[in-house]
Design an enzyme around this catalytic site. Structure first.
Site, short mmCIF file in Angstrom:
data_model
loop_
_atom_site.label_atom_id
_atom_site.label_comp_id
_atom_site.label_asym_id
_atom_site.label_seq_id
_atom_site.Cartn_x
_atom_site.Cartn_y
_atom_site.Cartn_z
N THR A 172 -1.12 0.46 -6.61
CA THR A 172 -1.30 -0.06 -5.25
C THR A 172 -2.61 0.51 -4.72
OG1 THR A 172 -0.21 -0.38 -3.11
CG2 THR A 172 0.14 1.75 -4.17
N TYR A 173 -2.74 0.63 -3.41
CA TYR A 173 -3.95 1.22 -2.84
C TYR A 173 -3.55 2.16 -1.70
CZ TYR A 173 -3.31 -2.49 0.63
OH TYR A 173 -2.79 -3.33 1.58
N GLY A 204 5.54 -2.32 1.29
CA GLY A 204 5.54 -3.64 0.67
C GLY A 204 6.51 -3.69 -0.50
N SER A 205 6.23 -4.55 -1.46
CA SER A 205 7.15 -4.71 -2.59
C SER A 205 7.34 -3.42 -3.38
CB SER A 205 6.66 -5.83 -3.51
OG SER A 205 5.39 -5.52 -4.04
N ALA A 206 6.35 -2.53 -3.35
CA ALA A 206 6.47 -1.24 -4.04
C ALA A 206 7.60 -0.40 -3.47
CB ALA A 206 5.15 -0.48 -3.99
N SER A 261 0.83 -1.20 0.00
CA SER A 261 0.00 0.00 0.00
C SER A 261 0.86 1.24 0.00
CB SER A 261 -0.94 0.05 1.21
OG SER A 261 -0.17 0.07 2.39
#
Length: 135
Positions: free
Chosen positions: A57-58, A73-75, A25
């Site tokens: 993403t969100y 996260g992965s982002a 996110s």
């Protein structure tokens, strides 16, 4: 028919945190969520001005008034603290409602504080008109 249009944009936000091991996110200061008409859990696109990365993403709520923009996260592999990003969301609008539809554009300073807002993108003029091209 539905048209997909820009609904919300936070322009040139500065990444304040990257949390690789947090749930995915992007945490966004609640003041910016409100200004841009973005909801928690709404899908957002992030475009990294520094490195050209683009990802989806969100949004999640970040602490109000702090200027937080945390890519999680992965982002977090696609952004670094200090990077300038554009956060955008889109809406599907029925053709009958296109005339009244306006995006919410939010422009921030280096501390992710709202500087000004608009509901339109100005017409872009050619930087260097090419000679010999028809007008």
């Amino acid at each position: 028919m539905l048209r997909t249009l820009l609904k919300s944009k936070i322009h040139r936000a500065t990444v304040t945190d990257c949390e690789l091991h947090y749930e995915g996110s992007c945490a966004i200061d609640e003041d910016l969520l409100d200004a841009a008409n973005l909801l928690e859990n709404e899908q957002i696109h992030i475009w990294n001005i520094n490195n050209g990365e683009r990802f989806v993403t969100y949004a999640i709520r970040g602490e109000r008034g702090t200027g937080i923009i945390s890519v999680n996260g992965s982002a977090a592999r696609r952004a670094a603290v200090g990077d300038l990003i554009i956060i955008a969301a889109f809406a599907q609008v029925p053709e009958a409602q296109l005339d009244g539809f306006k995006p919410q554009l939010v422009f921030v300073d280096a501390n992710n504080r709202v500087q000004h807002q608009r509901s339109h993108i100005p017409v872009q003029a050619a930087a260097h008109p090419q000679e010999g091209r028809p007008s």
